[in-house]
Design an enzyme around this catalytic site. Sequence first.
Site, PDB file in Angstrom:
ATOM      1  CG  ASN A  34     -15.726  15.432   9.622  1.00  0.00           C
ATOM      2  OD1 ASN A  34     -15.058  14.953   8.872  1.00  0.00           O
ATOM      3  ND2 ASN A  34     -16.585  14.709  10.483  1.00  0.00           N
ATOM      4  N   GLY A  36     -16.294  19.204   5.057  1.00  0.00           N
ATOM      5  CA  GLY A  36     -17.625  19.667   4.669  1.00  0.00           C
ATOM      6  C   GLY A  36     -18.389  20.287   6.137  1.00  0.00           C
ATOM      7  CE1 TYR A  75     -11.086  12.142  -0.453  1.00  0.00           C
ATOM      8  CE2 TYR A  75     -11.204  10.464   1.401  1.00  0.00           C
ATOM      9  CZ  TYR A  75     -11.148  11.680   1.162  1.00  0.00           C
ATOM     10  OH  TYR A  75     -11.326  12.641   2.212  1.00  0.00           O
ATOM     11  CD  GLU A 109     -10.417  25.290   4.115  1.00  0.00           C
ATOM     12  OE1 GLU A 109     -10.035  25.760   3.326  1.00  0.00           O
ATOM     13  OE2 GLU A 109     -11.314  24.420   4.046  1.00  0.00           O
ATOM     14  CG  MET A 168     -18.428  15.195   1.115  1.00  0.00           C
ATOM     15  SD  MET A 168     -17.657  13.429   2.152  1.00  0.00           S
ATOM     16  CE  MET A 168     -18.843  12.443   1.627  1.00  0.00           C
ATOM     17  CD  GLU A 176     -14.421  15.620  -0.746  1.00  0.00           C
ATOM     18  OE1 GLU A 176     -13.553  16.254  -0.010  1.00  0.00           O
ATOM     19  OE2 GLU A 176     -15.694  16.045  -0.549  1.00  0.00           O
TER      20      GLU A 176
END
Length: 264
Positions: A34, A36, A75, A109, A168, A176
């Site tokens: 997920n 963070g 976002y 990653e 986060m 974010e």
Amino acid sequence: MGLLVRRISNILGIMSGTPCKTYKRPFTVCVEGNIGSGKTTFLNHFKNYDNTVVLQEPVELWRNVAGVNLLEIMYKDPRRYACIFQSYVQLTMLQLHTYKTQLPYKVMERSVYCSRLFIENMKRNKILQDFEIVVLEEWFDWCIKNADIETDLIIYLRTSPEIVYQRMRIRARKEENSVSLEYLKQIHEIHDEWLLYQSLFSLPAPVIVLDGNKSIEEMVAEFDKCKNKIFTQQREGENDTITANTTISATHGLKEIKTVDICK
Ligand SMILES: Nc1ncnc2c1ncn2[C@@H]1O[C@H](COP(=O)(O)OP(=O)(O)O)[C@@H](O)[C@H]1O
Ligand SMILES: Nc1nc2c(ncn2[C@H]2C[C@H](O)[C@@H](COP(=O)(O)O)O2)c(=O)[nH]1
């Protein structure tokens, strides 16, 4: 030289980064989890090994596309920008999958497979229009069939939504700010469907599930257990007297057990 001695010398050679062999492709590990969950932090441990190339998620590329912060506008207005964002994520992740190296190990990653998870979550939340889903999924299917994105192991850093939400917030990435705990719970669930329950998409490789809720210090021990397992995997078809031009068989020795809890 006895078989055992040859195997140990090969492993020590790889561990010490002795540039004694070339490989057709590296043993490829994707660290998933997920937002963070601790992927970047976990990846940093691999940077201490000169036999391994570490490829972090290209977030900085997503933050500057011809001067536009694609991550930020995605976002802010997902219905308008999620499709183009996902398309760019798939391209930049594909570039990492196809990154050429002579080193025997590559640790990434996330992966192009993971971008499919985010697309699936967007579908469930009706963020994407049907034609956008078709374009993205045909893009993805072409990649899977035609691109050289072979993966040998997935490490799933399974961290609770509540903990990743805290981390986060502490990390405080400006894009974010609007990410909610509810969203993180959705991303957690869809990772579990894919990697833990294996009820979503097919798995490209066996999965190691790690408890990402552990402290930074405790994760060092988790890394050490995984490192030893990764660097000493005996690959099928790997003969013991590998010469500089021998190509390692694309298959590897990991048993086809889908979830291996080998980092006890
Ligand atoms: N095991 C851990 N315990 C506590 N904090 C952590 C841990 N792993 C990472 N962090 C912190 O949490 C934040 C997110 O970690 P990061 O490695 O960037 O996660 P990701 O790459 O999965 O987004 C960072 O501020 C990092 O320092
Ligand atoms: N909508 C999507 N967002 C994605 C995707 N891959 C990553 N991301 C986001 C999540 C984070 O805000 C940021 C970096 O991820 P970290 O887990 O390293 O913090 O990018 C995706 O495919 N779709």
